[in-house]
Design an enzyme around this catalytic site. Structure first.
Site, PDB file in Angstrom:
ATOM      1  N   SER A 219       0.847  -1.187   0.000  1.00  0.00           N
ATOM      2  CA  SER A 219       0.000   0.000   0.000  1.00  0.00           C
ATOM      3  C   SER A 219       0.890   1.248   0.000  1.00  0.00           C
ATOM      4  O   SER A 219       1.751   1.375  -0.863  1.00  0.00           O
ATOM      5  CB  SER A 219      -0.947  -0.046   1.198  1.00  0.00           C
ATOM      6  OG  SER A 219      -1.981   0.908   1.074  1.00  0.00           O
ATOM      7  N   GLU A 336      -8.927  -5.826  -4.895  1.00  0.00           N
ATOM      8  CA  GLU A 336      -8.471  -4.620  -4.200  1.00  0.00           C
ATOM      9  C   GLU A 336      -9.612  -3.661  -3.884  1.00  0.00           C
ATOM     10  O   GLU A 336      -9.577  -2.941  -2.880  1.00  0.00           O
ATOM     11  CB  GLU A 336      -7.429  -3.897  -5.060  1.00  0.00           C
ATOM     12  CG  GLU A 336      -6.131  -4.644  -5.263  1.00  0.00           C
ATOM     13  CD  GLU A 336      -5.175  -4.487  -4.101  1.00  0.00           C
ATOM     14  OE1 GLU A 336      -5.464  -3.703  -3.183  1.00  0.00           O
ATOM     15  OE2 GLU A 336      -4.115  -5.157  -4.126  1.00  0.00           O
ATOM     16  N   HIS A 442      -7.563  -5.662  -0.273  1.00  0.00           N
ATOM     17  CA  HIS A 442      -6.344  -4.873  -0.124  1.00  0.00           C
ATOM     18  C   HIS A 442      -5.670  -5.213   1.214  1.00  0.00           C
ATOM     19  O   HIS A 442      -6.226  -4.984   2.276  1.00  0.00           O
ATOM     20  CB  HIS A 442      -6.706  -3.386  -0.161  1.00  0.00           C
ATOM     21  CG  HIS A 442      -5.544  -2.452  -0.151  1.00  0.00           C
ATOM     22  ND1 HIS A 442      -4.629  -2.373  -1.177  1.00  0.00           N
ATOM     23  CD2 HIS A 442      -5.133  -1.534   0.764  1.00  0.00           C
ATOM     24  CE1 HIS A 442      -3.722  -1.451  -0.903  1.00  0.00           C
ATOM     25  NE2 HIS A 442      -4.000  -0.930   0.271  1.00  0.00           N
TER      26      HIS A 442
END
Length: 534
Positions: A219, A336, A442
């Protein structure tokens, strides 16, 4: 309809306990004591178990407090005796994140790192430096127990804190005038460079090879690695890169935009007048006061490009082939965008037949109807939440990750490995209980590589455990020699784009990524930026 364009849910957040930085205490050191290592600033005593060694809360820079707030990281003061390194240090200052149940943290004395080594001693081992995620506003290196990765991969793993939010990424003309050699707004990125320099200087003392360091992150930690590929000051500090769920095209914001945000922030803090007086006023504020200053925009605190630290946006530098050309492992999760759905619905907008097109039009403006036609709810079991998740994830992460990987593969053929984590039954890491499937969301791959401490004792099924073992082997082999497994994972090319699909007991090399994520369609629309669609 108001729709907050948050680009990345802070996947890795909060303060691990309420632990304070370790303090120097004199001890007698037994000859050959494996718990004691001498760094370039002094000796530290860690924790030794059958599974390896851990040295926690080791300072890599001076506390960025007082007049050191909003300045490049300064060298840590040397100490005498042996410093306790048996406990994590506190997280860097950050706002509370109620959706994830994380408290506010006002601590600024936070520039500490953690070193995990395998059992058995020896030297010359590969080193992996891990930068945590959290949208550049939250998280801490203390969330990650890297002992399993170090042990199974026979390598040294470093996790670290870096300044967050306004403390790490405030740009302002007054701060730029103070430090024209660095500019302002990239303090968090400079902290990470200090981590990499510390690692180069001290890796050998922990059994690592200072010439074989991998910079890795997920991330915003992965976006940081994108930044280091482009940053002149990061050249030579790492030999390989791992970028997880982090499209390099959104890895920075322009200096002019950042300065405007900084001026607005100063006004919101009640700091007015000349540039020097504004900076003095801001430095006089407490961390708690600064955390309460309102901000606007999807990503007000993000690395700043157009500065001496980051002259060119990372995505642009990579597309032009003007970056550190090192072997790279890069990829994303299959789903995601499900976290994006959670963001929308946590803001009080229930995605249904009425709101779905409105949300898409708010996000994509005149292209909203095109997106709705490409991602009809009928294709997703008439679930508008899953339709939005597919569109959002393909737009923001999947296809931009592919684009960056294709540029990397063009400039460094045979040295770029692409993956897609696709375990749709991955355990939930966050304090959320949605009534729709998150899939391979995610951050879902994190517990397959690390112990993720905020989630407690994460349970993997036997098949997931096997996938975890395979992933740690692949990641560690890549860190060791830049080639995860030549027999099963061949490097990607720009065309076809090949990804290793990571599914329990069904790992396969695939070439259908473009079609599955509709990347040809997204190529006809403006690309994402740090503030949403271009």
């Amino acid at each position: 309809m108001a729709f907050t364009r948050s680009l990345f849910v802070p996947a890795l957040l909060g303060l691990f306990g309420l632990l304070t930085p370790a303090v120097a205490v004199a001890h007698q050191v037994a000859p050959g004591d494996p718990a004691v290592v001498t760094t370039d600033s002094g000796a530290v005593r860690g924790v030794v178990t059958n599974g390896g060694r851990a040295f926690l809360g080791v300072p890599f820079a001076a506390p960025p407090v007082g007049e050191r707030r909003w300045r490049p990281p300064q060298p840590v003061a040397a100490w005498s005796g042996v410093r306790d390194a048996g406990h994590f240090a506190g997280a860097c200052a950050q706002q509370a994140r109620p959706v994830l149940g994380n408290p506010e943290v006002t601590n600024e004395d936070c520039l500490y790192l953690n070193v995990f080594t395998p059992p058995g001693g020896g030297g010359g081992k590969p080193v992996l430096v891990w930068f945590h995620g959290g949208s550049f506003v939250s998280g801490t290196g203390a969330h990650y127990d890297a002992s399993r990765l170090a042990r199974t991969g026979d390598m040294v793993v470093v996790t670290a804190n870096y300044r967050l939010g306004a403390f790490g990424f405030l740009a302002h003309p007054g701060l730029t005038a103070e430090a024209p050699d660095t500019g302002s707004g990239d303090y968090g990125l400079m902290d990470q460079q200090a981590v990499l320099r510390w690692t180069r200087a001290n890796a050998a003392a922990f059994g690592g090879d200072p010439a074989n360091v991998t910079a890795a992150g997920q991330s915003s930690g992965g976006l940081s690695v994108c930044g280091h590929l482009a940053a002149p000051g990061s050249r030579g500090l790492f030999a390989r890169a791992v970028i997880q769920s982090a499209p390099c095209g959104v890895a920075s914001r322009p200096a002019a935009e950042a300065a405007a945000t900084g001026r607005s922030f100063a006004t919101g803090a009640g700091c007015l007048g000349s540039a020097p007086s504004i900076v003095a006023c801001l430095r006089a504020k407490s961390a708690a006061q600064l955390l309460k200053v309102p901000t606007s925009g999807a990503a007000p605190w993000w690395p700043v490009s157009g500065t001496p630290v980051l002259p060119v946006p990372p995505g642009q530098a990579i597309a032009a082939g003007e970056y550190a050309k090192v072997p790279t492992l890069i990829g994303n999760g299959l789903d995601e965008g499900t976290i994006g759905t959670l963001i929308v619905e946590s803001a009080g907008v229930r995605l249904n037949a009425l709101t779905y097109p409105l949300v898409l039009s708010d996000l994509f403006k005149e292209d909203g109807p095109k997106v709705a036609a490409r991602y009809p709810a009928s294709r997703y079991g008439n679930d508008y939440r899953l339709a939005f998740a597919a569109a959002f994830g393909d737009y923001l992460v999947a296809c931009p990750t592919r684009e960056a990987a294709r540029h990397l593969a063009t400039a460094t053929p045979g040295r770029v490995y692409a993956y897609e984590f696709a375990d749709r039954s991955a355990p939930m890491l966050y304090n959320m209980h949605p009534d729709f499937p998150l899939g391979a969301y995610h951050g879902a791959e994190i517990p397959y590589l690390f112990g993720y401490l905020p989630a407690g004792d994460v349970k993997l099924t036997p098949a997931q455990t096997r996938l975890s073992q395979t992933m740690t082997t692949l990641w560690s082999r890549f860190a060791a020699n830049g080639a995860p497994d030549p027999a099963t994972w061949t490097p990607t090319t720009a065309d076809p784009y090949r990804t290793l699909s990571l599914v329990p007991d069904a790992i396969t090399l695939r070439t259908d990524f473009d079609a599955a994520h509709q990347c040809a369609f997204w190529a006809t629309l403006p690309p994402p930026t740090s503030q949403g669609p271009a």
